[in-house]
Design a protein around this motif. Structure first.
Motif, mmCIF file in Angstrom:
data_model
loop_
_atom_site.group_PDB
_atom_site.id
_atom_site.type_symbol
_atom_site.label_atom_id
_atom_site.label_comp_id
_atom_site.label_asym_id
_atom_site.label_seq_id
_atom_site.Cartn_x
_atom_site.Cartn_y
_atom_site.Cartn_z
ATOM 1 N N PRO A 1 43.092 17.266 -25.645
ATOM 2 C CA PRO A 1 44.468 16.908 -25.252
ATOM 3 C C PRO A 1 45.276 16.251 -26.379
ATOM 4 N N SER A 2 44.603 15.911 -27.489
ATOM 5 C CA SER A 2 45.337 15.251 -28.592
ATOM 6 C C SER A 2 45.813 16.242 -29.642
ATOM 7 N N THR A 3 45.528 17.522 -29.431
ATOM 8 C CA THR A 3 45.797 18.476 -30.517
ATOM 9 C C THR A 3 47.136 19.213 -30.389
ATOM 10 N N PHE A 4 47.916 18.920 -29.341
ATOM 11 C CA PHE A 4 49.162 19.682 -29.144
ATOM 12 C C PHE A 4 50.104 19.597 -30.341
ATOM 13 N N SER A 5 50.350 18.364 -30.736
ATOM 14 C CA SER A 5 51.300 18.183 -31.854
ATOM 15 C C SER A 5 50.758 18.853 -33.104
ATOM 16 N N MET A 6 49.447 18.698 -33.308
ATOM 17 C CA MET A 6 48.857 19.262 -34.516
ATOM 18 C C MET A 6 48.941 20.794 -34.494
ATOM 19 N N ILE A 7 48.661 21.373 -33.333
ATOM 20 C CA ILE A 7 48.707 22.839 -33.244
ATOM 21 C C ILE A 7 50.145 23.343 -33.394
ATOM 22 N N THR A 8 51.079 22.609 -32.790
ATOM 23 C CA THR A 8 52.491 22.998 -32.963
ATOM 24 C C THR A 8 52.842 22.965 -34.446
ATOM 25 N N ALA A 9 52.426 21.890 -35.112
ATOM 26 C CA ALA A 9 52.721 21.768 -36.549
ATOM 27 C C ALA A 9 52.046 22.877 -37.334
ATOM 28 N N ALA A 10 50.815 23.222 -36.930
ATOM 29 C CA ALA A 10 50.092 24.274 -37.647
ATOM 30 C C ALA A 10 50.839 25.600 -37.548
ATOM 31 N N GLY A 11 51.433 25.853 -36.378
ATOM 32 C CA GLY A 11 52.212 27.086 -36.207
ATOM 33 C C GLY A 11 53.460 27.071 -37.048
ATOM 34 N N VAL A 12 54.198 25.961 -36.936
ATOM 35 C CA VAL A 12 55.455 25.866 -37.693
ATOM 36 C C VAL A 12 55.167 25.874 -39.193
ATOM 37 N N ASN A 13 54.017 25.281 -39.542
ATOM 38 C CA ASN A 13 53.679 25.166 -40.966
ATOM 39 C C ASN A 13 53.334 26.494 -41.622
ATOM 40 N N VAL A 14 53.204 27.542 -40.822
ATOM 41 C CA VAL A 14 52.941 28.854 -41.424
ATOM 42 C C VAL A 14 54.079 29.196 -42.403
ATOM 43 N N GLY A 15 55.288 28.790 -42.029
ATOM 44 C CA GLY A 15 56.425 29.006 -42.936
ATOM 45 C C GLY A 15 56.209 28.290 -44.251
ATOM 46 N N ALA A 16 55.766 27.024 -44.155
ATOM 47 C CA ALA A 16 55.514 26.248 -45.378
ATOM 48 C C ALA A 16 54.362 26.854 -46.171
ATOM 49 N N LEU A 17 53.372 27.355 -45.432
ATOM 50 C CA LEU A 17 52.236 27.977 -46.116
ATOM 51 C C LEU A 17 52.667 29.221 -46.883
ATOM 52 N N ILE A 18 53.541 29.998 -46.241
ATOM 53 C CA ILE A 18 54.029 31.209 -46.921
ATOM 54 C C ILE A 18 54.774 30.805 -48.195
ATOM 55 N N GLY A 19 55.615 29.797 -48.060
ATOM 56 C CA GLY A 19 56.317 29.281 -49.246
ATOM 57 C C GLY A 19 55.323 28.772 -50.276
ATOM 58 N N GLY A 20 54.276 28.112 -49.770
ATOM 59 C CA GLY A 20 53.258 27.579 -50.674
ATOM 60 C C GLY A 20 52.511 28.664 -51.417
ATOM 61 N N THR A 21 52.267 29.793 -50.736
ATOM 62 C CA THR A 21 51.533 30.871 -51.413
ATOM 63 C C THR A 21 52.314 31.395 -52.622
ATOM 64 N N VAL A 22 53.646 31.370 -52.490
ATOM 65 C CA VAL A 22 54.471 31.848 -53.615
ATOM 66 C C VAL A 22 54.178 31.020 -54.863
#
Lengths: 326, 582
Positions: free
Chosen positions: A242-263
């Motif tokens: 039950p404590s992982t909601f925020s983290m999972i939401t961030a992990a999803g949104v962070n895919v954008g940052a990850l894509i930017g990071g891969t560049v």
């Protein structure tokens, strides 16, 4: 089911909007469809050295003498049938480039997320368990430190020490499939993935810690402790999910940052993935490739976030039921 | 990162006693454009090799990976390639030229059996070797040569080199060579005017590559086919991933054997891996990720010199390139047409500092676009020296005409070293009152700006191909159509005096006189401050000790060919006799 369909509809609309904007990019850049503009589009696609016959071929192939909507339809039709076109800058099929490069970036993002989430769960849980204790404070300081460091600093430092000085990993990464050569795969991906992951660790850890501190105040946790359950069971079986909601939401949104990071990261480690492909394409003004990359990035982002939405319902059935009732 | 748009041909047999180069004959007595014999010319070649002195017997088989500094634009049709040193290294595994250079920059027939001019050099007859086939089975013959030369005549880049050949235009608007097919293996090409150096200027370089005419025809309508070259070379195209790698595999039917009669090439496979950053490329070499690299970074060359035990290295600067700043005469309302502004910029530029800061002093500070091993080189050509006071005087003279000093854009590639050079320029020019901005962009965009003389191209950091003066004809000569949107005379410097030097050189049969013409042109360019030269390039090939035979590579008549692959691209070498010591 209705929830899934609604999310799917959102996904389709988003992808359509992105494709439209991406297509317009080429069109707007090319003087808005005038005769001169049409030729300019052909020149952009075929390259400055193209002769009249090649320009005519491009015009025909992309329907540049037709109305914009027809051009878009033609472009989208090709896209949907897997015909990503040919890069006139490199004379190679865009689909071949994507086929070569996409696995590299997917593995990079996968390992980065795995490292980030694993580290964040370990650190965040430990920090929450002894909230405001010395470990919590040290972990928080460490997390803020990592957050303040951009990828290009982390990457270069890791490369310098672990690859060049100590020689443990490859300074220049060459892709190897984990199924063909697991050792080479790890050597190639560890440093780039760690570079990408470190910044994410800090974010995930902070979110998990905050949520878990709140979770640990709940009555059912007190009850579990009163029943004599071990700390490990209380933390990982009862408090973590039950404590992982925020983290999972961030992990999803962070895919954008990850894509930017891969560049950035792919440039540092000379990893030939989608990030480096888009950089190369931008630099050589290869608009067709840029368009395809942008569409792929956008689709990846919305699909991952769609999956994250689906994951909520798995983690907490109450959401599924509540949405079902609504 | 070095780049030269066109593989302009260089060095060649300029024997004043015999103008015929014949296959199979080692023309060791030939003199070249320096006016000296080949033996003395060799002394001018900076070649250091620490490969084993006693030559072991080559061991066939195996694969090597070579790290190269750049991807090739327009790969791989010869008429469209933007072919720099790395491109030359890669494509010469698949495509071969009609002629090639030996180490003394003397040209010899390669795919050709003989290349012979008529008495007044207005026609050249090329006879190709018999019984050679392309990788797709198409025979190499007179038709194949004509198909390639015609294709190259119509290429924007290669066509610019072939300005001296006679041609007509067909109904579709394509240029067609004025040529005669003498027999199945022989063609005669007619020139507009005497062209003494046609063989080495055209036939040794990009315009002299002979690709399968079947493939060329297919590539006309099939875009992807363009990236899958078919030639006669020692290796067959295997795969190409733009920006990543180019892989070739042994051609089992290659037409050449070594001196002992062993079938060439020795290697089974070669992979060229694009690693643009010099430091990363060097790091990959040191870690054993690649077996050899090409390198022009002074800093890294210096480090590899200190590691010569672990990494044998060949260095080459023969007929090499010059790094310089190019002015655009059409930019800033023609500000650079004023000699005083140009000379102010030349005098304000600390060229020693640039060389020390970026190249660790490994390269020599340039005074013009004629490097020390090129005919035309002068130790003192009169170029204004670095002198801030002199620069201010030139600037005052410019201002006295009532013109305002413009703010100048200095454009260059994204390479870190080039950025440093531009910043040194910027700081130094500011000291004499000339403001500037530094703009870094990808090389392709830089070239596009240059060939179109975009207003964004004002002063551009560039490298010019080396070779002989005639190889650089199109860079400096006024084009036939000065209104053409795309020109290789980047700066649009339409100067009748330069044209006269270039034309006289092309028609001159006496090598000593050609050398004098080149020297006069060098002095003229320096006195007019037409460029800001800063160093003469040095290329190096560090390699694994297991990689053997780079220094032993020969061309068909047995002449050694290591550093003189030609056209001022000394960073290239042939791979047909390279092997791995197991």
């Amino acid at each position: 089911m209705r929830f899934v369909l609604r999310q799917l509809a959102k996904l389709v609309i988003t992808v359509f909007a992105v494709s439209l904007i991406t297509f317009a990019m080429l069109f707007v850049l090319s003087k808005n469809g005038s005769t001169q503009g049409r030729n300019q589009i052909a020149v952009n696609i075929a390259g400055i050295g193209a002769n009249d016959a090649q320009l005519a071929q491009v015009e025909k192939e992309y329907g540049l003498d037709k109305p914009v909507i027809v051009q878009y339809g033609k472009w989208m039709g090709k896209l949907l049938t897997g015909d990503l076109g040919v890069s006139y800058a490199t004379n190679t099929k865009v689909s071949d480039a994507v086929k070569d490069r996409l696995p590299v970036s997917l593995w990079l993002m996968f390992w980065a997320q795995l490292i980030a989430l694993t580290a964040a769960i370990a650190l965040g849980t430990a920090a929450a368990y002894r909230a405001n204790g010395p470990f919590d404070r040290a972990a928080s300081t460490f997390a803020f430190g990592l957050l303040s460091l951009p990828h290009y600093v982390i990457g270069v430092v890791l490369q310098l020490f672990l690859a060049v000085k100590l020689g443990w990993f490859d300074a220049v990464s060459t892709y190897a499939s984990p199924f063909d050569s697991p050792t080479r795969h790890i050597k190639a991906f560890f440093l780039p993935a760690l570079t990408l992951a470190l910044g994410q660790v800090a974010v995930y850890m902070r979110l998990l810690r905050a949520d878990m501190v709140a979770t640990l105040q709940n009555d059912y946790i007190t009850m579990a402790r009163a029943k004599g359950m071990s700390t490990r069971v209380v933390l990982f079986r009862h408090a973590l999910r039950p404590s992982t909601f925020s983290m999972i939401t961030a992990a999803g949104v962070n895919v954008g940052a990850l894509i930017g990071g891969t560049v950035i990261v792919e440039q540092i480690f000379d990893l030939k993935g989608m990030g480096s492909l888009v950089v190369e394409a931008v630099l050589r003004r290869d608009l067709l490739v840029v368009q395809i990359c942008v569409v792929i990035f956008a689709v990846a982002f919305v699909v991952v976030n769609f999956l994250v939405d689906m994951l909520y319902t798995v983690i907490d059935p109450r959401i599924r039921h509540a949405r079902g009732l609504a | 990162m070095s780049f030269a748009l066109v593989a302009a041909a260089c060095g060649g047999s300029d024997d004043s006693s015999s103008d015929t180069t014949t296959g199979g004959s080692a023309t060791t007595a030939a003199s070249n454009d320096t006016g000296s014999t080949t033996a003395t010319t060799a002394a001018g070649v900076a070649q250091t090799t620490t490969t084993v002195a006693q030559k072991p017997k080559p061991q066939p088989g195996g694969k090597i990976v070579i790290g190269v500094d750049s991807e090739t634009g327009g790969a791989w049709v010869p008429a469209a390639m933007q072919c720099d040193s790395s491109c030359q290294l890669k494509i010469r595994t698949v495509l071969e030229p009609l002629a090639a250079f030996d180490n003394d920059a003397v040209s010899h027939p390669y795919l050709a059996e003989s290349i012979t001019p008529n008495a007044d050099y207005t026609a050249w007859t090329i006879k190709v070797r018999p019984n050679i086939t392309f990788h797709d089975g198409t025979p190499l013959n007179a038709d194949a040569v004509l198909a390639n030369l015609n294709a190259n005549l119509n290429g924007i880049l290669t066509g610019a080199q072939m300005t001296g050949v006679k041609f007509s235009t067909d109904a579709a608007g394509a240029k067609v060579l004025d040529a005669t097919k003498v027999d199945d293996t022989t063609v005669t090409i007619n020139m507009l005017a005497p062209w003494v150096t046609f063989d080495r200027t055209i036939l040794t370089g990009q315009a002299g590559f002979v690709a399968s005419p079947t493939w060329l025809a297919k590539a006309e309508s099939d875009q992807v086919a363009k990236s899958q070259p078919v030639g006669t070379g020692p290796f067959v195209y295997s795969s190409y991933a733009a920006g990543n790698n180019f892989v070739v595999k042994k051609n089992p039917n290659y037409w050449r054997k070594d001196a002992d009669g062993v079938q060439l090439p020795y290697l089974d496979e070669v992979e060229f891996r694009v690693i643009p950053d010099g430091t990363s490329r060097a790091s990959a070499m040191r870690k054993g990720d690649v077996d050899a690299i090409n390198l022009s970074s002074g800093d890294e060359i210096k480090k590899f010199r200190e590691q010569s035990k672990d990494f044998p290295m060949i260095e080459a600067d023969q007929l090499g390139e010059t790094a310089f700043a190019q002015f655009n005469f059409t930019a800033l309302d023609g500000a650079f047409t004023d000699k005083n502004l140009r000379c102010a910029l030349v005098a304000a530029t600390p060229r020693d500092e640039v060389n020390d800061a970026v190249q660790s002093g490994v390269t020599k500070v340039a005074n013009g676009v004629f490097s020390p091993t090129q005919p035309g080189y002068l130790a003192d050509n009169g170029l204004p020296k670095y002198d801030k006071e002199a620069a201010k005087k030139f600037l005052d003279a410019y201002k006295a005409t009532g013109k305002a000093v413009p703010k100048i854009k200095i454009s260059t590639t994204t390479d870190q070293g080039n950025g440093t050079i531009a910043q040194i320029f910027q700081a130094a020019w500011a000291e004499v009152g000339i403001e500037s901005d530094v703009i870094q962009m990808e090389q392709g965009a830089l070239i596009t700006n240059a060939v179109t003389a975009s207003p964004d191209f004002q002063v551009m950091l560039w490298r010019i191909g080396g070779g002989y003066l005639d190889n650089n004809y199109f860079w400096w000569h006024t084009p036939a159509d000065t209104k053409a949107p795309i020109q290789l005379n980047f700066g649009r410097i339409y100067d009748p005096k330069l044209d006269a030097f270039l034309d006289a050189n092309r028609a001159e049969t006496d090598a000593a006189k050609r050398k004098t013409i080149a020297e006069d042109m060098n002095r003229y360019m320096a006195s007019e401050c037409l460029t800001i030269p800063y160093w003469w390039s040095l290329w190096a090939i560090p390699h694994s000790p297991a990689v053997q035979g780079i220094a032993d590579t020969t061309i068909p008549d047995g002449s050694n060919n290591v550093v003189a692959i030609g056209q001022g691209f000394p960073g290239s070498f042939l791979l047909n006799q390279v092997w791995i010591k197991k």
